[in-house]
Structures are given as C-alpha cells and as structure tokens.
Scaffold this active site. Structure first.
Site, PDB file in Angstrom:
ATOM      1  N   ALA A 183      10.903 -35.782 -31.564  1.00 37.30           N
ATOM      2  CA  ALA A 183      10.077 -37.038 -31.144  1.00 37.30           C
ATOM      3  C   ALA A 183      10.496 -37.990 -31.972  1.00 37.30           C
ATOM      4  O   ALA A 183      11.013 -37.989 -33.059  1.00 37.30           O
ATOM      5  CB  ALA A 183       8.810 -37.008 -31.504  1.00 37.30           C
ATOM      6  N   SER A 231       8.916 -40.780 -34.322  1.00 35.59           N
ATOM      7  CA  SER A 231       7.611 -40.447 -34.899  1.00 35.59           C
ATOM      8  C   SER A 231       7.043 -41.586 -35.587  1.00 35.59           C
ATOM      9  O   SER A 231       5.911 -41.414 -36.113  1.00 35.59           O
ATOM     10  CB  SER A 231       7.879 -39.194 -35.814  1.00 35.59           C
ATOM     11  N   THR A 261      -0.319 -35.569 -31.962  1.00 38.32           N
ATOM     12  CA  THR A 261      -1.148 -36.284 -32.856  1.00 38.32           C
ATOM     13  C   THR A 261      -2.223 -36.832 -32.823  1.00 38.32           C
ATOM     14  O   THR A 261      -2.741 -36.860 -31.665  1.00 38.32           O
ATOM     15  CB  THR A 261      -0.051 -37.596 -33.200  1.00 38.32           C
ATOM     16  N   TYR A 281       4.054 -45.854 -29.867  1.00 32.89           N
ATOM     17  CA  TYR A 281       4.109 -44.428 -30.282  1.00 32.89           C
ATOM     18  C   TYR A 281       3.255 -43.474 -29.837  1.00 32.89           C
ATOM     19  O   TYR A 281       3.469 -42.381 -28.996  1.00 32.89           O
ATOM     20  CB  TYR A 281       4.417 -44.277 -31.978  1.00 32.89           C
ATOM     21  N   SER A 282       1.999 -43.945 -29.937  1.00 30.41           N
ATOM     22  CA  SER A 282       0.700 -42.986 -29.592  1.00 30.41           C
ATOM     23  C   SER A 282       0.788 -42.898 -28.118  1.00 30.41           C
ATOM     24  O   SER A 282       0.317 -41.834 -27.634  1.00 30.41           O
ATOM     25  CB  SER A 282      -0.447 -43.371 -30.181  1.00 30.41           C
ATOM     26  N   ALA A 283       1.136 -43.818 -27.398  1.00 27.48           N
ATOM     27  CA  ALA A 283       1.045 -43.824 -25.818  1.00 27.48           C
ATOM     28  C   ALA A 283       2.064 -42.790 -25.506  1.00 27.48           C
ATOM     29  O   ALA A 283       1.692 -42.136 -24.504  1.00 27.48           O
ATOM     30  CB  ALA A 283       1.254 -45.395 -25.391  1.00 27.48           C
ATOM     31  N   LYS A 329       3.369 -40.413 -27.255  1.00 29.66           N
ATOM     32  CA  LYS A 329       2.847 -38.966 -27.294  1.00 29.66           C
ATOM     33  C   LYS A 329       1.615 -38.539 -26.606  1.00 29.66           C
ATOM     34  O   LYS A 329       1.508 -37.509 -26.101  1.00 29.66           O
ATOM     35  CB  LYS A 329       2.356 -38.824 -28.743  1.00 29.66           C
ATOM     36  N   GLY A 356      -1.947 -54.166 -34.282  1.00 30.67           N
ATOM     37  CA  GLY A 356      -2.805 -52.917 -33.389  1.00 30.67           C
ATOM     38  C   GLY A 356      -3.041 -52.024 -34.566  1.00 30.67           C
ATOM     39  O   GLY A 356      -3.403 -51.057 -33.837  1.00 30.67           O
TER      40      GLY A 356
HETATM   41  P1  NAD Z   1      10.655 -36.807 -38.093  1.00 30.90           P
HETATM   42  O1  NAD Z   1      10.904 -38.274 -37.403  1.00 30.90           O
HETATM   43  O2  NAD Z   1      10.503 -36.517 -39.401  1.00 30.90           O
HETATM   44  O3  NAD Z   1      11.513 -35.873 -37.260  1.00 30.90           O
HETATM   45  C1  NAD Z   1      11.912 -35.702 -35.925  1.00 30.90           C
HETATM   46  C2  NAD Z   1      13.131 -35.248 -35.789  1.00 30.90           C
HETATM   47  O4  NAD Z   1      13.225 -34.941 -34.150  1.00 30.90           O
HETATM   48  C3  NAD Z   1      14.478 -35.555 -36.321  1.00 30.90           C
HETATM   49  O5  NAD Z   1      14.946 -34.480 -36.875  1.00 30.90           O
HETATM   50  C4  NAD Z   1      15.169 -36.378 -35.085  1.00 30.90           C
HETATM   51  O6  NAD Z   1      16.477 -36.006 -35.386  1.00 30.90           O
HETATM   52  C5  NAD Z   1      14.623 -35.061 -33.921  1.00 30.90           C
HETATM   53  N1  NAD Z   1      14.767 -35.904 -32.719  1.00 30.90           N
HETATM   54  C6  NAD Z   1      14.475 -37.141 -32.426  1.00 30.90           C
HETATM   55  N2  NAD Z   1      14.839 -37.434 -31.199  1.00 30.90           N
HETATM   56  C7  NAD Z   1      15.218 -36.282 -30.494  1.00 30.90           C
HETATM   57  C8  NAD Z   1      16.007 -36.003 -29.165  1.00 30.90           C
HETATM   58  N3  NAD Z   1      16.040 -36.766 -28.228  1.00 30.90           N
HETATM   59  N4  NAD Z   1      16.460 -34.567 -29.242  1.00 30.90           N
HETATM   60  C9  NAD Z   1      16.434 -33.977 -30.131  1.00 30.90           C
HETATM   61  N5  NAD Z   1      15.985 -34.133 -31.400  1.00 30.90           N
HETATM   62  C10 NAD Z   1      15.331 -35.192 -31.755  1.00 30.90           C
HETATM   63  O7  NAD Z   1       9.027 -36.580 -37.506  1.00 30.90           O
HETATM   64  P2  NAD Z   1       7.823 -35.556 -38.140  1.00 30.90           P
HETATM   65  O8  NAD Z   1       7.143 -36.497 -38.817  1.00 30.90           O
HETATM   66  O9  NAD Z   1       8.627 -34.317 -38.571  1.00 30.90           O
HETATM   67  O10 NAD Z   1       7.023 -35.211 -36.756  1.00 30.90           O
HETATM   68  C11 NAD Z   1       7.415 -33.929 -36.041  1.00 30.90           C
HETATM   69  C12 NAD Z   1       6.547 -33.935 -35.045  1.00 30.90           C
HETATM   70  O11 NAD Z   1       4.996 -33.871 -35.290  1.00 30.90           O
HETATM   71  C13 NAD Z   1       6.387 -35.242 -33.861  1.00 30.90           C
HETATM   72  O12 NAD Z   1       6.299 -34.798 -32.675  1.00 30.90           O
HETATM   73  C14 NAD Z   1       5.222 -35.938 -34.276  1.00 30.90           C
HETATM   74  O13 NAD Z   1       4.933 -36.705 -33.144  1.00 30.90           O
HETATM   75  C15 NAD Z   1       4.330 -34.983 -34.620  1.00 30.90           C
HETATM   76  N6  NAD Z   1       3.391 -35.469 -35.677  1.00 30.90           N
HETATM   77  C16 NAD Z   1       3.834 -36.015 -37.012  1.00 30.90           C
HETATM   78  C17 NAD Z   1       2.643 -36.186 -37.981  1.00 30.90           C
HETATM   79  C18 NAD Z   1       3.036 -36.798 -39.280  1.00 30.90           C
HETATM   80  O14 NAD Z   1       2.312 -36.995 -39.957  1.00 30.90           O
HETATM   81  N7  NAD Z   1       4.556 -36.525 -39.697  1.00 30.90           N
HETATM   82  C19 NAD Z   1       1.471 -35.955 -37.593  1.00 30.90           C
HETATM   83  C20 NAD Z   1       1.049 -35.713 -36.276  1.00 30.90           C
HETATM   84  C21 NAD Z   1       1.982 -35.152 -35.345  1.00 30.90           C
HETATM   85  O1  DAU Z   2      -2.015 -39.755 -37.770  1.00 34.76           O
HETATM   86  C1  DAU Z   2      -0.905 -38.852 -37.462  1.00 34.76           C
HETATM   87  C2  DAU Z   2       0.520 -39.851 -37.571  1.00 34.76           C
HETATM   88  O2  DAU Z   2       0.530 -40.179 -38.983  1.00 34.76           O
HETATM   89  C3  DAU Z   2       1.910 -39.051 -36.737  1.00 34.76           C
HETATM   90  O3  DAU Z   2       1.495 -39.064 -35.569  1.00 34.76           O
HETATM   91  C4  DAU Z   2       2.966 -40.138 -37.014  1.00 34.76           C
HETATM   92  O4  DAU Z   2       4.101 -39.451 -36.694  1.00 34.76           O
HETATM   93  C5  DAU Z   2       2.920 -40.458 -38.604  1.00 34.76           C
HETATM   94  O5  DAU Z   2       3.987 -41.357 -38.908  1.00 34.76           O
HETATM   95  C6  DAU Z   2       1.830 -41.115 -39.025  1.00 34.76           C
HETATM   96  O6  DAU Z   2       1.418 -42.302 -38.797  1.00 34.76           O
HETATM   97  P1  DAU Z   2       0.653 -43.556 -39.429  1.00 34.76           P
HETATM   98  O7  DAU Z   2       0.934 -44.682 -38.863  1.00 34.76           O
HETATM   99  O8  DAU Z   2      -0.696 -43.245 -39.979  1.00 34.76           O
HETATM  100  O9  DAU Z   2       1.756 -43.033 -40.894  1.00 34.76           O
HETATM  101  P2  DAU Z   2       2.477 -44.132 -42.051  1.00 34.76           P
HETATM  102  O10 DAU Z   2       2.915 -43.508 -42.888  1.00 34.76           O
HETATM  103  O11 DAU Z   2       3.391 -45.098 -41.103  1.00 34.76           O
HETATM  104  O12 DAU Z   2       1.292 -45.140 -42.578  1.00 34.76           O
HETATM  105  C7  DAU Z   2       0.068 -44.783 -43.135  1.00 34.76           C
HETATM  106  C8  DAU Z   2      -0.684 -45.644 -43.422  1.00 34.76           C
HETATM  107  O13 DAU Z   2      -0.341 -46.553 -44.325  1.00 34.76           O
HETATM  108  C9  DAU Z   2      -1.198 -46.600 -42.132  1.00 34.76           C
HETATM  109  O14 DAU Z   2      -2.424 -46.989 -42.024  1.00 34.76           O
HETATM  110  C10 DAU Z   2      -0.307 -47.899 -42.206  1.00 34.76           C
HETATM  111  C11 DAU Z   2      -0.331 -47.921 -44.008  1.00 34.76           C
HETATM  112  N1  DAU Z   2       0.964 -48.426 -44.260  1.00 34.76           N
HETATM  113  C12 DAU Z   2       2.110 -47.909 -43.875  1.00 34.76           C
HETATM  114  C13 DAU Z   2       3.342 -48.371 -44.734  1.00 34.76           C
HETATM  115  C14 DAU Z   2       4.659 -47.502 -44.133  1.00 34.76           C
HETATM  116  C15 DAU Z   2       0.939 -49.411 -45.476  1.00 34.76           C
HETATM  117  O15 DAU Z   2       0.077 -50.054 -45.680  1.00 34.76           O
HETATM  118  N2  DAU Z   2       2.169 -49.739 -45.967  1.00 34.76           N
HETATM  119  C16 DAU Z   2       3.334 -49.402 -45.389  1.00 34.76           C
HETATM  120  O16 DAU Z   2       4.368 -49.753 -46.013  1.00 34.76           O
END
Ligand code: NAD
Ligand code: DAU
Length: 355
Positions: free
Chosen positions: A82, A84, A133, A158-160, A162, A291
């Site tokens: 995805a 992400s 997510t 993003y969330s839309a 997902k 947002g």
């Molecule tokens: P990430 O961005 O670190 O990794 C995404 C991976 O997907 C990358 O390796 C990228 O190359 C690959 N990718 C992207 N587009 C692609 C495509 N079209 N075809 C094939 N590969 C592709 O993401 P992450 O944080 O590891 O998240 C993984 C999954 O978990 C996502 O679906 C995300 O929505 C979900 N998720 C993440 C979190 C979080 O906190 N990181 C929380 C909840 C859910």
């Molecule tokens: O809740 C699950 C989600 O968590 C996943 O679906 C997403 O893929 C993952 O990226 C993550 O989303 P968030 O937007 O919560 O994560 P992020 O690390 O971008 O931000 C965490 C919180 O910190 C959020 O409230 C925004 C804030 N933030 C983020 C950054 C990058 C800051 O205050 N400063 C920053 O520079």
C-alpha cells in the site's frame, strides 16, 4: 506452508517476513514494487535463503499478478502492499488510489481466478488476509474505542483508499467466495520504519540537531503497537481466524504525541547525550496536519478472546529498544536520506495535486 506476502519490503512486511521465517515452517514469495518505501536492505539476510523469493512487481499489474499465482501456487496471501503515509496522501492522492484501490482489486481478481482452480485441502485451507488500519473508523474524542462493528468514517485520502480496499476484500468474499479475513490495527513502531513516520523521524531529527516538528499542540493520541506483536497477530489470524471475519489489533498503549516525543527525548538524553542541552529543547510546534484525526484507540477484545492473542511487548521497553535500533543502524536510514527524501515536512498541500 508457502505464503505470498505483498509489500514485504516495507516496514511491517519486512518484520513480518523475518518473524514468519524464524518459525522455520514457511516459505515466502515477496511481491513488492519497491516504491520509495520499499527497501530490500531490510531483508538482506534472506538474499540467499532458499525459503525466500523476491518478485519485483506492481500489484496493479493484472498480467504479472496472474503469473505470480500460477508460478508460485501459494497456500495463502498476506496483503500489505500500500501507499501508507497520511501526509503523502494529502500531497498526492493519485498513487493511493492506484495501489490501495486498483492494486487491491487486481490482487483480488488474480487470487480469485487462482482459488477457483484449487481443489481438496489446498482449496479448503487457502486464505487471503488483508492488513488494514484503524484509520478507516475515523477519529475518536477523549473516550471510547473502535470495535469491529464501528461504522467506517475515513477522513484522509489514505484512510479513504484503505476503507475502499477493505470493502472490496469483503465484497470478494461475499460475492465470489474468496476466503478472506481483514485485520485493522493501530500505529506500529519498531525497526525498519521509513523515517517519514513519527518515531524514526523524531530520533533522526534529534540526533542531527534539527528541530523536532510536533503538529499542532501535540495533543493528538495514537495507540502504539510493537511491530512484532502485530506480526504475531497476523500469524495467529492467518492460522486460526474465521473466514469472512474482521479482527481489530491494538497495543493498549495510548500516548499523546507530545508525551511520546518527550519520551523519545528522555531516552536519547540517556543513550546519546546532547552537548547543547536536553533534546526536548529541539521540539518545535508546527502547523497542524490538515484534517488531523484527534484520537485512535482499539478494542482488541475479539482477537484476545477468540484467538488468544495479546500484545506481549511492553511499550516503554520496546520504545527504548526501537530508539536504540535507529542509533545503531545509521547506515540503514542514511542510505534512505542519501536518496530522494531528506526529512522534509510533508502533507502541507491545501489543494489536490493529481500527479
Ligand atoms: P510501508 O509504506 O512501509 O511499505 C509498503 C510496501 O508496499 C513497500 O515495500 C512498497 O514498495 C510496497 N508497495 C507499494 N505500492 C506497491 C504496489 N503497487 N505493488 C507492490 N508493492 C507496493 O507500509 P507499512 O507501514 O509497512 O504498512 C503495511 C500495511 O499495513 C499497509 O497496507 C498499511 O496500510 C497497513 N498498516 C500500517 C500501519 C502502520 O502503523 N505502519 C498501521 C495499520 C495498518
Ligand atoms: O493508525 C494506523 C496508521 O498509523 C497507519 O494506517 C498508517 O499507515 C501509519 O502511517 C500511521 O498513521 P499516522 O498518521 O498516525 O502516523 P504518523 O507517524 O504519520 O503520525 C503519528 C502522529 O504524529 C500523528 O498524529 C501525526 C503526528 N506527527 C507526525 C509527523 C510525521 C507529528 O506531530 N509530527 C510529524 O512530523
């Protein structure tokens, strides 16, 4: 058991593959396009491992996806690929539509065609687990938690996307009988996370002596889940989850962003003291994310009671180990910063960039 993992070169995917291969019973086919977030260095240890196969593919490519199923004949699929990052989805939503929606559709189509010609145990045991997510549920106020029956209310591009992918996965189960399961989890943290995300960004900004940007007043709340606890949950759902069901996965570790950043600063003060004073001096409050969802919190009762999973990694200990990991793995993240991303602010766009 041979598992096809999509997005295995990302943060969660690479930790998951390491976790699964440590159990010695799996072989893995990793389908990853290697976008900016995909990093083969995260899985370098498996380069010559016969249990591991890497296919550089776009999940939105229907021919390639059909081919990968017929060549590798997996027993199960874990779908993580995805776009992400919420902030990038504000700047450029098109890639999110293409991968998260169209890509999931093409994956489902290829999986359904493959599943249709399976027989016997291979058909009975086939599963497609879609990793999603908690952001699909929208934002909470000061109280309450998301359950599996909370209505969808996504706010960011993003969330839309997902949310759309979750609906597609469930529709493919109901309409075509594809044996799917959906998981919705909270914010993961741990090693190998791309440094656009809060925790690695704060560590690297801090030790580089740069301002640590906290959005708004830092009052937004996230529920932090250690990535290995997430990998354990995925493995449990894959082997014991009920087809057609959804499982919420959370870490029971809610923190205000500012408190989390202060914890990172305190850990760094101890592990890597700064000459000019405490790291908290580097915290800078910056313009809020458009947002910005106020609070996420997960009710994990279902996976706990029905599948016997619970998080086992303590937040304070694992956060400290995570900070330590970024301190001792500079070459991993420096290689990223030597490319196209240098820790700049993302997600400031006020209009849609269609590119
Ligand atoms: P990430 O961005 O670190 O990794 C995404 C991976 O997907 C990358 O390796 C990228 O190359 C690959 N990718 C992207 N587009 C692609 C495509 N079209 N075809 C094939 N590969 C592709 O993401 P992450 O944080 O590891 O998240 C993984 C999954 O978990 C996502 O679906 C995300 O929505 C979900 N998720 C993440 C979190 C979080 O906190 N990181 C929380 C909840 C859910
Ligand atoms: O809740 C699950 C989600 O968590 C996943 O679906 C997403 O893929 C993952 O990226 C993550 O989303 P968030 O937007 O919560 O994560 P992020 O690390 O971008 O931000 C965490 C919180 O910190 C959020 O409230 C925004 C804030 N933030 C983020 C950054 C990058 C800051 O205050 N400063 C920053 O520079």
């Amino acid at each position: 058991m041979k598992i096809l993992v999509t997005g295995g070169c990302g943060f969660i995917g690479s930790n998951l593959i390491r976790h699964l291969l440590a159990s010695t019973i799996h072989s893995i086919v990793n389908v990853d396009k290697l976008t900016y977030a995909g990093n083969p260095n995260s899985l370098a240890q498996f380069a010559d491992d016969p249990r591991y196969t890497f296919c550089r593919l776009d999940i939105a490519d229907p021919v390639a996806m059909h081919d990968v199923f017929s060549r590798h004949a997996p027993d199960a699929v874990i779908h993580l690929a995805a776009e992400s990052h919420v902030d990038r989805s504000i700047d450029g939503p098109a890639a999110f539509i293409e991968t998260n929606v169209v890509g999931t559709f093409e994956l489902l189509t290829a999986a359904t065609d493959y599943f249709a010609q399976l027989t016997g145990d291979k058909a009975d045991e086939f599963r497609l687990l879609h990793v999603s997510t908690d952001e699909v549920f929208g934002a909470l106020g000061a109280t309450g938690q998301f359950t599996e029956s909370t209505a969808y209310d996504p706010h960011s591009p993003y969330s839309a996307t997902k949310a759309a992918s979750d609906h597609l996965v469930r529709a493919w189960h109901t309409t075509y009988g594809l044996p799917t399961i959906v998981t919705n989890c909270s914010n993961n943290y741990g090693p190998y996370q791309f440094p656009e995300k809060l925790i690695p960004l704060m560590v690297i900004k801090a030790i580089s002596g740069q301002p640590m940007p906290v959005y708004g007043k830092g009052e937004n709340v996230r529920d932090w889940l250690y990535v290995i606890d997430h990998a354990r949950a995925i493995n449990r759902v894959l082997t014991a989850g009920v087809v057609g069901q959804t499982y919420n996965i959370g870490g029971d570790s809610e923190r205000r962003n500012l408190d989390l950043v202060l914890s990172v600063c305190a850990i760094l003060d101890e592990l890597h003291p700064r000459a000019g004073g405490p790291y908290s001096d580097l915290i800078e409050f910056v313009a809020d994310r458009p947002g910005h969802d106020f609070r996420y919190a997960i009710d994990s009762t279902k996976i706990r009671t029905e599948l016997g999973w619970e998080p086992k990694f303590d937040f304070e200990t694992s956060l400290r180990q995570t900070v330590q990991w970024y301190l001792t793995h500079r070459s991993w993240w420096q290689a990223i910063l030597d490319g196209n991303y240098q820790l700049e602010r993302l997600g400031n766009a006020t209009t849609t960039n269609k590119s």
